[in-house]
Design a protein around this motif. Structure first.
Motif, PDB file in Angstrom:
ATOM      1  N   THR A 172       0.827  -1.211   0.000  1.00 33.19           N
ATOM      2  CA  THR A 172       0.000   0.000   0.000  1.00 33.19           C
ATOM      3  C   THR A 172       0.860   1.259   0.000  1.00 33.19           C
ATOM      4  OG1 THR A 172      -1.761  -1.161   1.186  1.00 33.19           O
ATOM      5  CG2 THR A 172      -1.825   1.243   1.216  1.00 33.19           C
ATOM      6  N   LYS A 173       1.936   1.243   0.780  1.00 32.80           N
ATOM      7  CA  LYS A 173       2.838   2.407   0.824  1.00 32.80           C
ATOM      8  C   LYS A 173       3.490   2.630  -0.529  1.00 32.80           C
ATOM      9  CE  LYS A 173       4.932   5.615   3.280  1.00 32.80           C
ATOM     10  NZ  LYS A 173       4.168   6.688   3.975  1.00 32.80           N
ATOM     11  N   ILE A 174       3.919   1.566  -1.182  1.00 34.88           N
ATOM     12  CA  ILE A 174       4.491   1.688  -2.526  1.00 34.88           C
ATOM     13  C   ILE A 174       3.463   2.263  -3.486  1.00 34.88           C
ATOM     14  CG2 ILE A 174       5.368   0.401  -4.507  1.00 34.88           C
ATOM     15  CD1 ILE A 174       7.416   0.725  -2.299  1.00 34.88           C
ATOM     16  N   GLY A 175       2.215   1.797  -3.358  1.00 38.59           N
ATOM     17  CA  GLY A 175       1.147   2.335  -4.197  1.00 38.59           C
ATOM     18  C   GLY A 175       0.972   3.826  -3.998  1.00 38.59           C
ATOM     19  N   ASN A 176       1.043   4.278  -2.747  1.00 38.90           N
ATOM     20  CA  ASN A 176       0.905   5.709  -2.451  1.00 38.90           C
ATOM     21  C   ASN A 176       2.067   6.500  -3.042  1.00 38.90           C
ATOM     22  OD1 ASN A 176      -0.472   7.888  -1.115  1.00 38.90           O
ATOM     23  ND2 ASN A 176       1.177   7.892   0.386  1.00 38.90           N
ATOM     24  N   ILE A 177       3.274   5.944  -2.960  1.00 45.68           N
ATOM     25  CA  ILE A 177       4.452   6.615  -3.530  1.00 45.68           C
ATOM     26  C   ILE A 177       4.321   6.746  -5.047  1.00 45.68           C
ATOM     27  CG2 ILE A 177       6.933   6.371  -3.951  1.00 45.68           C
ATOM     28  CD1 ILE A 177       7.106   5.004  -1.185  1.00 45.68           C
ATOM     29  N   LEU A 178       3.923   5.661  -5.689  1.00 44.47           N
ATOM     30  CA  LEU A 178       3.765   5.690  -7.148  1.00 44.47           C
ATOM     31  C   LEU A 178       2.646   6.630  -7.568  1.00 44.47           C
ATOM     32  CD1 LEU A 178       4.205   1.913  -8.115  1.00 44.47           C
ATOM     33  CD2 LEU A 178       5.878   3.770  -8.264  1.00 44.47           C
ATOM     34  N   ASN A 179       1.598   6.670  -6.776  1.00 45.65           N
ATOM     35  CA  ASN A 179       0.476   7.556  -7.081  1.00 45.65           C
ATOM     36  C   ASN A 179       0.904   9.019  -7.030  1.00 45.65           C
ATOM     37  OD1 ASN A 179      -2.343   8.348  -7.435  1.00 45.65           O
ATOM     38  ND2 ASN A 179      -2.271   8.893  -5.268  1.00 45.65           N
ATOM     39  N   LEU A 180       1.668   9.371  -5.995  1.00 42.72           N
ATOM     40  CA  LEU A 180       2.127  10.759  -5.866  1.00 42.72           C
ATOM     41  C   LEU A 180       3.106  11.130  -6.973  1.00 42.72           C
ATOM     42  CD1 LEU A 180       2.673  10.981  -2.000  1.00 42.72           C
ATOM     43  CD2 LEU A 180       0.840  12.028  -3.338  1.00 42.72           C
ATOM     44  N   ARG A 181       3.895  10.167  -7.421  1.00 38.22           N
ATOM     45  CA  ARG A 181       4.897  10.459  -8.446  1.00 38.22           C
ATOM     46  C   ARG A 181       4.312  10.522  -9.853  1.00 38.22           C
ATOM     47  NH1 ARG A 181       7.928   7.499 -11.643  1.00 38.22           N
ATOM     48  NH2 ARG A 181       7.620   5.512 -10.587  1.00 38.22           N
TER      49      ARG A 181
END
Length: 223
Positions: A172-181
């Motif tokens: 989920t954290k990786i998903g949030n990082i990719l979403n912001l980028r």
């Protein structure tokens, strides 16, 4: 902040996040199953004092939000017990305890579904408590509990997504990082959701297969 498109390295990031989520799920599942089963045995044999402590503790864990428990462990232990815990340690403690509380409820129901006449007959035949637990109670209780346990584990797999709020770099954290980028939320969260779905289906398939084998075994044994 610079926004960029997806890269091939994002697949590596997703794989790493998936690995963290799976590792924590497996670790907390094993710990939770062992603790919950132990608590159920304490309840079954009515161990003085311990039975009351286990009952109260399980009630608190299963009737309070997991996110609140996570915050209490992560922020409470350093503040009140002077114990510094990492985000991963806090996640393991919280998810293991929460899983154990629900395993305890399922295990107690499974044990109580077994006729007392079988247990009494086994004791009269000279079997020890350990032998009764191993040969009479455990096989039947497992066959009864595997269905509810599978549903619980699928739910607990989804609950692991909450640990990202305290800084654990899971799926989920990786998903949030990719979403912001990338600023492509639909694509990112569709992929993350798809990975969780695949994991959940694998857990459900494994549980159904094990349940089928256990029920066939107990039926053959005449239990």
């Amino acid at each position: 902040m610079r926004y960029t498109a997806f890269t091939s390295y994002d697949i590596v990031l997703l794989a790493q996040g998936l690995g963290v989520s799976l590792a924590l799920f497996l670790a907390t599942t094993i710990i939770g199953l062992l603790l919950g089963s132990l608590w159920a045995i304490i309840r079954f044999y009515r161990v003085p004092v311990l039975m009351q402590i286990v009952t109260v503790f399980a009630e608190l864990l299963k009737n309070s939000p997991v996110l609140v428990q996570l915050f209490l462990v992560f922020f409470g232990l350093p503040a009140f017990a002077r114990l510094n815990v990492t985000p991963v340690e806090a996640a393991v403690i919280t998810l293991s305890g929460n899983t154990a509380a629900f395993v305890y409820v399922i295990a107690v129901s499974a044990i109580e579904s077994i006729g007392r006449d079988q247990i009494e007959a086994a004791r009269v035949s000279g079997l020890s408590r350990w032998q009764v637990l191993r040969h009479i109670i455990a096989p039947q209780a497992m066959a009864f509990a595997i269905g509810p346990l599978t549903g619980l584990l699928v739910n607990q797999l989804q609950v692991t997504s909450l640990i990202s709020v305290i800084g654990v770099v899971d799926l989920t954290k990786i998903g949030n990082i990719l979403n912001l980028r990338t600023l492509k939320p639909f694509i990112v969260w569709a992929i993350v959701g798809g990975l969780y779905y695949v994991m959940a289906k694998l857990v459900a398939f494994g549980g159904a297969t094990l349940e089928k084998r256990l029920r066939a075994h107990t039926a053959w044994k005449g239990l």
